[in-house]
Design an enzyme around this catalytic site. Sequence first.
Site, PDB file in Angstrom:
ATOM      1  CG  ASP A  63      -2.026   0.862   0.905  1.00  0.00           C
ATOM      2  OD1 ASP A  63      -1.974   1.850   0.121  1.00  0.00           O
ATOM      3  OD2 ASP A  63      -3.233   0.742   1.802  1.00  0.00           O
TER       4      ASP A  63
HETATM    5  C1  NOJ Z   1      -4.014   3.873   0.372  1.00  0.00           C
HETATM    6  C2  NOJ Z   1      -5.185   3.077   0.294  1.00  0.00           C
HETATM    7  O1  NOJ Z   1      -5.008   2.516   1.402  1.00  0.00           O
HETATM    8  C3  NOJ Z   1      -5.413   2.170  -1.166  1.00  0.00           C
HETATM    9  O2  NOJ Z   1      -6.519   1.554  -0.915  1.00  0.00           O
HETATM   10  C4  NOJ Z   1      -5.197   3.021  -2.478  1.00  0.00           C
HETATM   11  O3  NOJ Z   1      -5.157   1.869  -3.245  1.00  0.00           O
HETATM   12  C5  NOJ Z   1      -3.748   3.464  -2.292  1.00  0.00           C
HETATM   13  N1  NOJ Z   1      -3.708   4.537  -1.276  1.00  0.00           N
HETATM   14  C6  NOJ Z   1      -3.529   4.237  -3.642  1.00  0.00           C
HETATM   15  O4  NOJ Z   1      -4.168   5.441  -3.949  1.00  0.00           O
END
Ligand code: NOJ
Length: 758
Positions: A289
């Site tokens: 993530d």
């Molecule tokens: C953080 C989020 O937790 C995730 O769900 C998302 O896909 C990513 N950022 C990318 O934006």
Amino acid sequence: MMRMIRVVLSVLALISFAVAQPSPAWTNDPQIESRVEQLLKQMTLDEKVGQLVQYSAGAPTGPGTGRTDYKKLAAQGLLGSLSNITGASDTNAMQKLAVEKSRLHIPLLFGLDVIHGYRTEFPVPLGLSATWDPALVERASRVAAKEASRAGVRWTFSPMVDIARDARWGRIVEGAGEDPYLGSAIAAAYVRGYQGAKLSDPDSIAACSKHFVGYGAAEGGRDYNTAEIPVRLLRQVYLPPFQATVDAGSATFMSAFEALNEVPASANAFTLTQVLRKEWGFKGFVVSDWNSIGELIPQGVANSGEVAAGKALLAGVDMDMESNLYGPNLAALVKSGVVPESVIDESVRRVLRVKFALGLFERPYVEGKAPDGIAPQDLETARQAAEESFVLLKNEGGTLPLKANGKTIALIGPLADDAGQMLGSWSAKGNPKDVVTLRAALTKQVEATQGHVLYAKGTEIMGASDSGFSDAVGAARKSDIVVLALGEDAFWMTGEAGSRAHLDLPGNQQQLLEAIAATGKPVVLVVFSGRPLVLNWAAQHVPAILEAWFPGVQAGPALANVLLGVSSPSGRLTVSFPRAVGQEPLYYNHFNTGRPADRADLSRPPKANDEKFVSRYVDEQNSALYPFGFGLTYSSVSYSPTTVSATTLGAKDLNAGTVKLTVLAEVRNTGTRAADEVVQLYIRQTGTSIVRPVRELKGFRRVTLAPGQSQKVEFTLGREELRFWNIELKNVVEPAQLTVWVAPDSTQGKPAQVTIAP
Ligand code: NOJ
């Protein structure tokens, strides 16, 4: 003539032969595998590491790296993926650098959060799950895939398949609720929709199952917080929707932020390697993530970026999203012997496999011009999805549907005419201009029947001032009925970093609701929210409540159709609505205690010891205000007692897969309107080696019933549905007493009993 017929027949035979030979799945395609190996052999260590890094070229949703040298990196072959870049001209220009300038011409993969639509915004995922309609979810994600791929985006960071049992957690809006069975069915539907018939089709996009794993169990419902999930619960509840996406062919996974059982999910070899790779055979790649590799440092398992990078890679995270730690550190880690080059090679294989599978090497660029706007058939899907997602929670005295002919309706509230809010928490390229609000649609439809709509905003979503109250009360007084559009702020109170400690209507909306109800006019409350709210006051004082979530571009027409009775509400809750925040985490499939409170009157404090020393609150009921699976229609449906095909089955036979139980009930539309009924199958097992939930969903079906029509709805229960992770952590069917219900929700139904003998 005969010859001609023979020729035609042999051509037909050839065609059917071609149809009968499906191309191998991308997970198991010898041609892809050999191309991967060919390419890998030619790559330098730096080029390999390059495939494992991703940066964001757009607005950050977390701490950014400050890096903007993507063009240089792409041209040098030191970049695997870019996120947040969209549109044919921008993606093609960037792709050209990778494909034409870099030594090995490896295309970039562009990723984006396409969560509930790209341009055509559908209901937020929690709303979409309330349709209990996987085929519709698949159609919606197909639309998203078509639109995204035309803009160069061949990878979405969706579906989010985290089970969420705590309404305080803002990201409960992004998933399918609290149940692993329903969650698995919906998770697989997203993957099928995104990835289409073949991943290599130009309008297919790679799915990303996230957030692996346990993110939804954040303590206290506070985002990014620690999760402690015993391994059996992990296997029983949190892992199944992820496994369902692997089985459906999901090309990528995203590792979560939180520390799971003291090991950060982005450095967790047990989940990322043991479970995902070894047990499930996942062949795609895992992306971290956003900065979750960097976050290993504050979490306390790494004291430097270098160590963090090594830990994440060795645990099984193949690509670094935005931490900027793989790029600068992995080659050095290989040289110092901390990371074997074979581990890097394996991660590169996984990334290249997905790129080949997507056909990026053959078609790196977006071809043709994307139409601007939304296609009419997609708008229609968005409207249908919104209509099916609404859950009618209360409808006293047939308040709904509105009888609007020649009547005056007051439409009040901060969400009645806010186009932007209707787009929900993640709206990719959603455009408020595409949204038809409730005000616009209701006014149009009511005026067509010589009625009137008087609109007053009343207050802001997080309003403190009551200066708009008098106009709102005035409008209510002049009207026959009031529709109140209240709820949360989609951007600030739902989704990532949108956790709440209070679950009431925000700002002074409760006061507005009470002021309007005090006029004595009948009130229909339409709730826009990304989670269950505490609606006790409304449940007691307002005749009709409709949960609308955030419905997307067709919010208004869909709501007007349901409110005016053009269609009947048919959504069912996929999360329990609490009576008080203090009940959270609240979920229907809990275990029984040794002191259940079944016989105590929980609507008042205990008076005697036998009412007190049971598992209860002294100041609130245990049950949900509106339970999982619940939802009304404009009709009424009766259920026969549940019947079963056998009263005894052998656990051995069930484990061998040689027997199945048929479960059946007859449902009858006893009302005067057609209705879509979501028939649900629940089980309970007792006498087992570990405690099992008081109920577990094991089947569901949406059936349409004309007035007076009845239908027998049949389900089967076999090994898949009856096994669980037992005291020895084996996934087996055990001898048990089995109770089965075919029911309209998780609290009703007339059960049948079955013995599962050894
Ligand atoms: C953080 C989020 O937790 C995730 O769900 C998302 O896909 C990513 N950022 C990318 O934006």
